[in-house]
Every structure is written in structure tokens, then in C-alpha cells.
Design a protein around this motif. Sequence first.
Motif, PDB file in Angstrom:
ATOM      1  N   ARG A 155      37.156   8.467  42.922  1.00  0.00           N
ATOM      2  CA  ARG A 155      36.097   8.156  41.953  1.00  0.00           C
ATOM      3  C   ARG A 155      36.589   7.439  40.705  1.00  0.00           C
ATOM      4  N   PHE A 156      37.838   7.678  40.304  1.00  0.00           N
ATOM      5  CA  PHE A 156      38.246   7.205  38.993  1.00  0.00           C
ATOM      6  C   PHE A 156      39.409   6.225  39.014  1.00  0.00           C
ATOM      7  N   SER A 157      39.840   5.763  40.182  1.00  0.00           N
ATOM      8  CA  SER A 157      40.919   4.789  40.247  1.00  0.00           C
ATOM      9  C   SER A 157      40.358   3.410  40.541  1.00  0.00           C
ATOM     10  N   SER A 158      41.059   2.401  40.082  1.00  0.00           N
ATOM     11  CA  SER A 158      40.597   1.031  40.281  1.00  0.00           C
ATOM     12  C   SER A 158      40.602   0.691  41.760  1.00  0.00           C
ATOM     13  N   GLY A 159      39.647  -0.079  42.182  1.00  0.00           N
ATOM     14  CA  GLY A 159      39.557  -0.518  43.569  1.00  0.00           C
ATOM     15  C   GLY A 159      38.509  -1.590  43.684  1.00  0.00           C
ATOM     16  N   LYS A 160      38.270  -2.019  44.905  1.00  0.00           N
ATOM     17  CA  LYS A 160      37.343  -3.125  45.094  1.00  0.00           C
ATOM     18  C   LYS A 160      35.918  -2.764  44.687  1.00  0.00           C
ATOM     19  N   ASP A 161      35.584  -1.479  44.725  1.00  0.00           N
ATOM     20  CA  ASP A 161      34.220  -1.076  44.405  1.00  0.00           C
ATOM     21  C   ASP A 161      34.043  -0.673  42.954  1.00  0.00           C
ATOM     22  N   TYR A 162      35.139  -0.681  42.169  1.00  0.00           N
ATOM     23  CA  TYR A 162      35.056  -0.193  40.797  1.00  0.00           C
ATOM     24  C   TYR A 162      35.590  -1.238  39.827  1.00  0.00           C
ATOM     25  N   GLN A 163      34.834  -1.435  38.770  1.00  0.00           N
ATOM     26  CA  GLN A 163      35.238  -2.406  37.765  1.00  0.00           C
ATOM     27  C   GLN A 163      36.134  -1.778  36.710  1.00  0.00           C
ATOM     28  N   TYR A 164      36.013  -0.476  36.541  1.00  0.00           N
ATOM     29  CA  TYR A 164      36.771   0.204  35.500  1.00  0.00           C
ATOM     30  C   TYR A 164      37.465   1.444  36.073  1.00  0.00           C
ATOM     31  N   SER A 165      38.522   1.857  35.381  1.00  0.00           N
ATOM     32  CA  SER A 165      39.148   3.149  35.638  1.00  0.00           C
ATOM     33  C   SER A 165      39.090   3.957  34.354  1.00  0.00           C
ATOM     34  N   ILE A 166      39.067   5.272  34.464  1.00  0.00           N
ATOM     35  CA  ILE A 166      39.039   6.125  33.275  1.00  0.00           C
ATOM     36  C   ILE A 166      39.997   7.290  33.464  1.00  0.00           C
ATOM     37  N   GLY A 167      40.429   7.856  32.340  1.00  0.00           N
ATOM     38  CA  GLY A 167      41.306   9.022  32.389  1.00  0.00           C
ATOM     39  C   GLY A 167      40.487  10.292  32.424  1.00  0.00           C
ATOM     40  N   ALA A 168      39.843  10.551  33.552  1.00  0.00           N
ATOM     41  CA  ALA A 168      38.912  11.678  33.642  1.00  0.00           C
ATOM     42  C   ALA A 168      39.617  13.017  33.515  1.00  0.00           C
ATOM     43  N   TYR A 169      40.905  13.089  33.856  1.00  0.00           N
ATOM     44  CA  TYR A 169      41.614  14.370  33.869  1.00  0.00           C
ATOM     45  C   TYR A 169      42.662  14.464  32.759  1.00  0.00           C
ATOM     46  N   ASN A 170      42.472  13.708  31.688  1.00  0.00           N
ATOM     47  CA  ASN A 170      43.349  13.817  30.522  1.00  0.00           C
ATOM     48  C   ASN A 170      42.907  14.995  29.664  1.00  0.00           C
ATOM     49  N   GLU A 171      43.800  15.951  29.449  1.00  0.00           N
ATOM     50  CA  GLU A 171      43.515  17.111  28.591  1.00  0.00           C
ATOM     51  C   GLU A 171      44.274  16.917  27.276  1.00  0.00           C
ATOM     52  N   LEU A 172      43.534  16.678  26.187  1.00  0.00           N
ATOM     53  CA  LEU A 172      44.150  16.311  24.914  1.00  0.00           C
ATOM     54  C   LEU A 172      44.151  17.473  23.927  1.00  0.00           C
ATOM     55  N   THR A 173      45.280  17.652  23.226  1.00  0.00           N
ATOM     56  CA  THR A 173      45.403  18.607  22.128  1.00  0.00           C
ATOM     57  C   THR A 173      45.992  17.874  20.938  1.00  0.00           C
ATOM     58  N   VAL A 174      45.322  17.941  19.788  1.00  0.00           N
ATOM     59  CA  VAL A 174      45.769  17.224  18.591  1.00  0.00           C
ATOM     60  C   VAL A 174      46.141  18.238  17.514  1.00  0.00           C
ATOM     61  N   LEU A 175      47.376  18.150  17.020  1.00  0.00           N
ATOM     62  CA  LEU A 175      47.868  19.042  15.968  1.00  0.00           C
ATOM     63  C   LEU A 175      48.083  18.236  14.696  1.00  0.00           C
ATOM     64  N   LYS A 176      47.537  18.735  13.590  1.00  0.00           N
ATOM     65  CA  LYS A 176      47.648  18.035  12.309  1.00  0.00           C
ATOM     66  C   LYS A 176      48.626  18.770  11.394  1.00  0.00           C
ATOM     67  N   ILE A 177      49.528  18.026  10.786  1.00  0.00           N
ATOM     68  CA  ILE A 177      50.450  18.612   9.807  1.00  0.00           C
ATOM     69  C   ILE A 177      49.673  18.838   8.512  1.00  0.00           C
ATOM     70  N   VAL A 178      49.526  20.097   8.119  1.00  0.00           N
ATOM     71  CA  VAL A 178      48.737  20.433   6.927  1.00  0.00           C
ATOM     72  C   VAL A 178      49.644  20.578   5.712  1.00  0.00           C
ATOM     73  N   THR A 179      50.705  21.365   5.840  1.00  0.00           N
ATOM     74  CA  THR A 179      51.655  21.538   4.742  1.00  0.00           C
ATOM     75  C   THR A 179      53.074  21.472   5.301  1.00  0.00           C
ATOM     76  N   GLY A 180      54.019  21.193   4.435  1.00  0.00           N
ATOM     77  CA  GLY A 180      55.414  21.164   4.861  1.00  0.00           C
ATOM     78  C   GLY A 180      55.735  19.916   5.670  1.00  0.00           C
ATOM     79  N   THR A 181      56.862  19.957   6.351  1.00  0.00           N
ATOM     80  CA  THR A 181      57.307  18.827   7.164  1.00  0.00           C
ATOM     81  C   THR A 181      57.781  19.321   8.526  1.00  0.00           C
ATOM     82  N   ILE A 182      57.825  18.399   9.490  1.00  0.00           N
ATOM     83  CA  ILE A 182      58.289  18.695  10.838  1.00  0.00           C
ATOM     84  C   ILE A 182      59.394  17.716  11.198  1.00  0.00           C
ATOM     85  N   SER A 183      60.509  18.223  11.662  1.00  0.00           N
ATOM     86  CA  SER A 183      61.610  17.373  12.114  1.00  0.00           C
ATOM     87  C   SER A 183      61.298  16.851  13.512  1.00  0.00           C
TER      88      SER A 183
END
Length: 416
Positions: A155-183
Amino acid sequence: MIPSIFIPMHRFPLNKNGKLDRQALPKPTNLLSLSNNIHIELSTEMEITVHKLWCQILQCDVPKSTTSNFFSMGGHSMLLMQLYHQYQCLPNFDSRTNPISLFFRQPAIGEHAILLENIAKQVNDDKFQKWQSMHLTEAPASLAQERIYLDQHIRFSSGKDYQYSIGAYNELTVLKIVTGTISMLRLRTAIQWVLTKHLTLRTSLDFNSDKSMLFQRITQIHQTFDFVPSQTFENDNHLHELLRQINENPNLFDLASGHVFHCQLLQRQQQNTNRNNEILIPDDMIVIAFHHAAFDRSSRPIFLRDLSIAYNSDAPLMIDQSVLNYIDYSVYERQLDMTKSRDFWNAQLDGYDMESRLLLPVDRHRLSKNQRSGRASVAEISFDEHLSHSFLTYASSHNVTPFQLGLAVFYTFLFK
């Protein structure tokens, strides 16, 4: 349901839309008095475990008594659903023999502990086989991995029947630095230690043509792990656009090589050009992505806990060689006796014509497969309180999870 507490009020607080403002309602102050007056101290490990889980879900200090009542302590059906999910994470839990309805009808700590202890007794019977780690590096993929792999390629990979591909199974986690620093160097090393411990985060999936089967293999890709080249963002709109691109990127992972983990650093653009490029400062972002074939959202707290331990201790994580890994589960899964499950579904579907499409009303023209783009969209639907209550009541009375019921309703809508 009968209310446990009545609080007299002159009027109800309203929000800007003229509706009831639930957040402004006064909180009950005498919940502790609602528990059973008979106090019986906790005496077993299971009772102590149940008490800890209650404190986490209810976010309060629950009395350490086997007679403490979940609903009297401020619990409700939604919180019990969350608690039941925590119970499912306990070793050897079987939702078929302990449906959520049992925990609704027996809401005390002692009663919950007895239900969970009965599971342990059943596991000790001879008819149950204890699963042990087999220290595998290669095995057939699990049934869930097969479904995800097949679905992505069809369903989600490029092929002759599909014009687009999408990252349907990408699980994203975003962490923001609030205070201090990270090496960055220390963070890179910590992630390598996490990948060393959790084999599924470096597992490849590859189709074996000779055996006509999908196989999973443990790779050593963690030894060469490094961050994806970092990017800078000017403002929040630019940040959201970068995150959208990462989330929808169909080439973010490579299942065949075991690249199922992705980490990228996004740094806010600074006027000061002398910033240390080896340090993350407040407002910088750590973007962590997983492929769903190797990770689900319920595993996120485990990953973040181990990453925090590895970074703060600056030392390798302890690895218990006896712990069951996902690759072991995929082997045991295929040994399960599915006779009862097959009999159940055969009985449920008896008399249905599986060859003809269900004649349901349609509200739009149904496109043929070669006309579908394969692109996905996100739609949010809000349930009112009455519908939400009916939904949860139906789910609990039929011993199905809200996810299963919601998925069934959604698929009925999609394919009508």
C-alpha cells in the motif's frame, strides 16, 4: 454508576463557549474516607504491586489496605482501562481468562491481587510451558512483523500504480532541551548502549525467496551508529515543517539492513555564531524515530528510561541474558495452539458468503485500485460524553479493547 461524593454548588463554572468547565470544578477532598473502614494491611508481593500501579494511575497516595476501592478513590472507567493495560504488561497475563469485566466487578486491591495471582497459579500448571530466552540471532518474523512488512510494500511503497510513497510506519518522538545542556558525544554513546541492550532496535527484515518466508536477523548496526546530519530551524513554523518532513519520509528506514532506528538533532538558529557545536542547548530538539515493525508506543517509556540511565551514568546498561527478547517471542508465537481461535471465528462467520462483497450503502464513487494514490490523511473525530460512555460500555461488556472496537468501526466505515 452511582456517584460516591456529592458537592453542593451555587452554580456550575462555564467556559468561554458557555459549556461546563470541568477543569474548574472543585476536587473532592474526602476520598480517603470513602474506602472501606476496615483496614487490612498489604501482605503479599502482588498486593504491593497492585498498590503501586493504583498510585501511578490515580496519581494519589492510595491507602495501603486490601479493602481500598478503586472507584471510591476517584477512579472511573477510563482510568480502569489504563490500569488494565498495566496489568497486561505483567508476566503471563492472559486477557482471555481475566477480562476487564472481572476487574470492574471486583474493584478492591485485594480482589485485583487475587485475580492476578490466579494467573500465576495457572501458569505453574503442567499444561503451561514457560518461555525462555533462546539467544537467537535469526528466526522467522513474527505475525505482526509480516503484516506490517506486507502492508508497507503493497500500500505504501512506490510502484506503477502509485504516484507517491509515505512513511506510514514512522513512529516519532521529539525531545526538547528545556534547561541545561546535553553533550552530543555522551548522548551518542548512550544511544549505542541502548541499541546494544534492545535487540529489536537493530533487527533486519528480509524476505527469503527460497523458503517463501520473511526472516528477522539481529545485526551489529549499533556499532556504527551516528546521528543523521543536524539541521537548524529559524522559528516554530520552520521546526514543524522539518518534523513533518521527517515523519512522512518514506526512506527514513531500511528494513533489509536493520536500520529501524533514526536519531536527528535540530538546533535553533542563534545570532551568536560561536556556539559549541558539540553541545545541545535550551530550545534544541532531539528527534528519535522508530519503524513500527520494531517498536510500538507502549515501549516508549522503556526506551526513554534506559536512555536516561545510560546518559546519566555514562556507563553500559546491565543486560539480563535470561530475559525473553522479541525474536524469541516470534518463535514461541508460532507454536501456540490456535485451534480454539480458529473454531471461534469459523463459528462466528458460519453462513457468510466470503466470495461476494457486502452490500452496504455507499456515499461516493469507489475508485479502482490503479486509480488510488496510496497517500494517507489524518482526520480527528471527537465523541461526546454519551457516545464515549456507550463505546466503553460496549467494549468492556464484550471483552474487547477500545482499539479493537474502534478499528472495527473504522474499517466498516472505510469499506462500506
